[in-house]
Design a protein around this motif. Sequence first.
Motif, PDB file in Angstrom:
ATOM      1  N   CYS A  59       0.820  -1.218   0.000  1.00  0.00           N
ATOM      2  CA  CYS A  59       0.000   0.000   0.000  1.00  0.00           C
ATOM      3  C   CYS A  59       0.852   1.266   0.000  1.00  0.00           C
ATOM      4  CB  CYS A  59      -0.917   0.032   1.228  1.00  0.00           C
ATOM      5  SG  CYS A  59      -2.199  -1.238   1.241  1.00  0.00           S
ATOM      6  N   PHE A  60       2.115   1.146   0.371  1.00  0.00           N
ATOM      7  CA  PHE A  60       2.945   2.328   0.597  1.00  0.00           C
ATOM      8  C   PHE A  60       3.823   2.589  -0.625  1.00  0.00           C
ATOM      9  CE2 PHE A  60       1.475   0.902   4.628  1.00  0.00           C
ATOM     10  CZ  PHE A  60       1.221   2.071   5.324  1.00  0.00           C
ATOM     11  N   VAL A  61       3.520   3.693  -1.302  1.00  0.00           N
ATOM     12  CA  VAL A  61       4.164   4.037  -2.568  1.00  0.00           C
ATOM     13  C   VAL A  61       4.877   5.379  -2.422  1.00  0.00           C
ATOM     14  CG1 VAL A  61       3.780   4.531  -5.012  1.00  0.00           C
ATOM     15  CG2 VAL A  61       2.358   2.813  -3.835  1.00  0.00           C
ATOM     16  N   GLU A  62       6.093   5.459  -2.949  1.00  0.00           N
ATOM     17  CA  GLU A  62       6.830   6.719  -3.022  1.00  0.00           C
ATOM     18  C   GLU A  62       7.062   7.046  -4.496  1.00  0.00           C
ATOM     19  OE1 GLU A  62       9.804   7.540   0.295  1.00  0.00           O
ATOM     20  OE2 GLU A  62       9.899   5.351   0.159  1.00  0.00           O
ATOM     21  N   ARG A  63       6.730   8.268  -4.889  1.00  0.00           N
ATOM     22  CA  ARG A  63       6.869   8.664  -6.293  1.00  0.00           C
ATOM     23  C   ARG A  63       7.143  10.169  -6.368  1.00  0.00           C
ATOM     24  NH1 ARG A  63       2.391   7.183 -10.826  1.00  0.00           N
ATOM     25  NH2 ARG A  63       3.378   5.141 -10.524  1.00  0.00           N
ATOM     26  N   ASP A  64       8.244  10.529  -7.007  1.00  0.00           N
ATOM     27  CA  ASP A  64       8.581  11.938  -7.246  1.00  0.00           C
ATOM     28  C   ASP A  64       8.531  12.770  -5.967  1.00  0.00           C
ATOM     29  OD1 ASP A  64       8.799  11.328  -9.961  1.00  0.00           O
ATOM     30  OD2 ASP A  64       6.663  11.716 -10.293  1.00  0.00           O
ATOM     31  N   GLY A  65       9.069  12.224  -4.899  1.00  0.00           N
ATOM     32  CA  GLY A  65       9.102  12.944  -3.636  1.00  0.00           C
ATOM     33  C   GLY A  65       7.783  12.933  -2.872  1.00  0.00           C
ATOM     34  N   ARG A  66       6.774  12.226  -3.396  1.00  0.00           N
ATOM     35  CA  ARG A  66       5.474  12.135  -2.720  1.00  0.00           C
ATOM     36  C   ARG A  66       5.280  10.721  -2.172  1.00  0.00           C
ATOM     37  NH1 ARG A  66       1.490  12.572  -6.841  1.00  0.00           N
ATOM     38  NH2 ARG A  66       3.140  11.930  -8.288  1.00  0.00           N
ATOM     39  N   ARG A  67       4.419  10.625  -1.175  1.00  0.00           N
ATOM     40  CA  ARG A  67       4.124   9.337  -0.560  1.00  0.00           C
ATOM     41  C   ARG A  67       2.619   9.112  -0.479  1.00  0.00           C
ATOM     42  NH1 ARG A  67       7.910   9.015   4.913  1.00  0.00           N
ATOM     43  NH2 ARG A  67       9.814   8.197   3.911  1.00  0.00           N
ATOM     44  N   THR A  68       2.241   7.845  -0.472  1.00  0.00           N
ATOM     45  CA  THR A  68       0.849   7.506  -0.187  1.00  0.00           C
ATOM     46  C   THR A  68       0.428   8.171   1.111  1.00  0.00           C
ATOM     47  OG1 THR A  68       1.083   5.353  -1.266  1.00  0.00           O
ATOM     48  CG2 THR A  68      -0.750   5.609   0.287  1.00  0.00           C
ATOM     49  N   ASP A  69      -0.727   8.849   1.083  1.00  0.00           N
ATOM     50  CA  ASP A  69      -1.194   9.473   2.321  1.00  0.00           C
ATOM     51  C   ASP A  69      -2.568   8.968   2.774  1.00  0.00           C
ATOM     52  OD1 ASP A  69      -2.673  10.701   0.362  1.00  0.00           O
ATOM     53  OD2 ASP A  69      -2.281  12.752   1.030  1.00  0.00           O
ATOM     54  N   ILE A  70      -3.225   8.165   1.931  1.00  0.00           N
ATOM     55  CA  ILE A  70      -4.517   7.587   2.313  1.00  0.00           C
ATOM     56  C   ILE A  70      -4.571   6.136   1.866  1.00  0.00           C
ATOM     57  CG2 ILE A  70      -7.016   7.642   1.960  1.00  0.00           C
ATOM     58  CD1 ILE A  70      -6.921  10.598   1.686  1.00  0.00           C
ATOM     59  N   VAL A  71      -5.005   5.271   2.778  1.00  0.00           N
ATOM     60  CA  VAL A  71      -5.273   3.876   2.444  1.00  0.00           C
ATOM     61  C   VAL A  71      -6.753   3.613   2.711  1.00  0.00           C
ATOM     62  CG1 VAL A  71      -4.773   1.457   2.915  1.00  0.00           C
ATOM     63  CG2 VAL A  71      -2.924   3.140   2.988  1.00  0.00           C
ATOM     64  N   VAL A  72      -7.474   3.254   1.665  1.00  0.00           N
ATOM     65  CA  VAL A  72      -8.890   2.934   1.778  1.00  0.00           C
ATOM     66  C   VAL A  72      -9.028   1.508   2.295  1.00  0.00           C
ATOM     67  CG1 VAL A  72     -11.057   2.634   0.523  1.00  0.00           C
ATOM     68  CG2 VAL A  72      -9.489   4.499  -0.098  1.00  0.00           C
ATOM     69  N   LEU A  73      -9.712   1.340   3.403  1.00  0.00           N
ATOM     70  CA  LEU A  73      -9.956   0.012   3.953  1.00  0.00           C
ATOM     71  C   LEU A  73     -11.226  -0.528   3.304  1.00  0.00           C
ATOM     72  CD1 LEU A  73      -9.107   0.752   7.691  1.00  0.00           C
ATOM     73  CD2 LEU A  73      -7.673  -0.390   5.992  1.00  0.00           C
ATOM     74  N   ALA A  74     -11.056  -1.236   2.194  1.00  0.00           N
ATOM     75  CA  ALA A  74     -12.178  -1.659   1.363  1.00  0.00           C
ATOM     76  C   ALA A  74     -12.674  -3.054   1.714  1.00  0.00           C
ATOM     77  CB  ALA A  74     -11.788  -1.583  -0.105  1.00  0.00           C
ATOM     78  N   CYS A  75     -12.633  -3.363   2.974  1.00  0.00           N
ATOM     79  CA  CYS A  75     -13.216  -4.583   3.529  1.00  0.00           C
ATOM     80  C   CYS A  75     -13.534  -4.250   4.975  1.00  0.00           C
ATOM     81  CB  CYS A  75     -12.245  -5.759   3.447  1.00  0.00           C
ATOM     82  SG  CYS A  75     -12.784  -7.244   4.353  1.00  0.00           S
ATOM     83  N   THR A  76     -14.751  -4.543   5.420  1.00  0.00           N
ATOM     84  CA  THR A  76     -15.141  -4.142   6.772  1.00  0.00           C
ATOM     85  C   THR A  76     -14.373  -4.890   7.857  1.00  0.00           C
ATOM     86  OG1 THR A  76     -17.032  -5.661   6.623  1.00  0.00           O
ATOM     87  CG2 THR A  76     -17.440  -3.315   6.166  1.00  0.00           C
ATOM     88  N   HIS A  77     -13.681  -5.962   7.492  1.00  0.00           N
ATOM     89  CA  HIS A  77     -12.823  -6.628   8.471  1.00  0.00           C
ATOM     90  C   HIS A  77     -11.602  -5.777   8.824  1.00  0.00           C
ATOM     91  CE1 HIS A  77     -15.066 -10.341   7.673  1.00  0.00           C
ATOM     92  NE2 HIS A  77     -14.459 -10.868   8.712  1.00  0.00           N
ATOM     93  N   TYR A  78     -11.118  -5.004   7.879  1.00  0.00           N
ATOM     94  CA  TYR A  78      -9.815  -4.365   8.051  1.00  0.00           C
ATOM     95  C   TYR A  78      -9.777  -3.300   9.145  1.00  0.00           C
ATOM     96  CZ  TYR A  78      -8.784  -6.736   3.608  1.00  0.00           C
ATOM     97  OH  TYR A  78      -8.615  -7.663   2.628  1.00  0.00           O
TER      98      TYR A  78
END
Length: 280
Positions: free
Chosen positions: A181-200
Motif C-alpha cells: 500500500c505504501f508508494v513513493e513517487r517523485d518525492g510524494r508518498r501515499t497518504d490515504i489507504v482505503v480500507l475496502a473490507c469491513t474486516h480491516y
Amino acid sequence: MKNEARLAAPAGPVLFFDSGLGGLTVLREARYLLPYERLLYVADDAAFPIGRWPEADLKARLLSLFEGLIAAHRPKAVVIACNTAFTLVGDALRKAHPQVPFVGTVPAIKPAAERTSSGLISVLATPGTVRRAYTRGLIDSFAGQCHVRLVGSDTLAELAEHHMRGDAVSDEDLLAEISDCFVERDGRRTDIVVLACTHYPLLANRFRKIAPWPVDWLDPAEAIARQLVRVLGSAAAEEPAQAPDSAIFTSAPKDPVLERLLAGFGLVLINDRVVRRRGT
C-alpha cells in the motif's frame, strides 16, 4: 411519497450482513445513531472468506440466502456491510426485493480522492473487490487525477478474525499484507489507504503501529451508518425495541468465545434453521 413508502416497510429489525465479524464495525456505528432500532447481524461464516469464491457460485449463494432471510425476518432495511457481496449482488437484490431498502458498502475511493494531498491512494481490499469492474469504475469516475494502487489480500480478513477471537497475529504477518500500500513517487508518498473490507478496521490500530509512515486509514463504517439513517428517515424507531439484538452465523457455531465477543457488541447468538439450510 418516499416517506410514506418507508413507513409502510416491514417493522422488522435492521439487518446487517457480512461474511464474518467485519460488519460489526458498521453495526457499532449504526447503534450510536439509531439507539432504538432492533438490530440483526447475519454472518455467512460457512462461506468465509467469500473473496475466494467464483463469482457465479457466490452470486447464487447470496441471492438464495437473502431470499430466506427477508422472508423469515422481514427486515425494515438491510445493510450489506461487505464490499465483495454488495458490488456483486447489490443491484440484483434491489430488483428482487423492491420493498426492502438496501444500504451498500463500496470502496471509499471518492472521499479518498477528495482528501488526498499527495495524489497517491491505495485501496486495501479482498481479491474479489480488487478484480471487480465496479471498483475500476469508481476509480475512473472519482479518482482520475490520482495514482490509485489496488492491493488485494488473500489472508487479511482471516487474520482480522483471528485477532478478534484473541488468537496471536504477528506484526510480520500483517506487514506482509499491507506493505504494498505504501508508494513513493517523485518525492510524494501515499497518504490515504482505503480500507475496502469491513474486516480491516478491526486491525486499524495495529496498522498504525507498523506502517512505514503515517497515513489516513479510511474506514467507511460511519458513512454507511449515516446513509442508513437517511434511508430510514421518519421510519426510524423512536422507542426502545422489545426484543434483544441478535446474531446469526450460517455455520451454526457453538462457540463460547464467539458468544462473549458478540455480547460485547450487544448481540445474542441464535440459530436460524432457514439460514442454516440455505447457508450450506
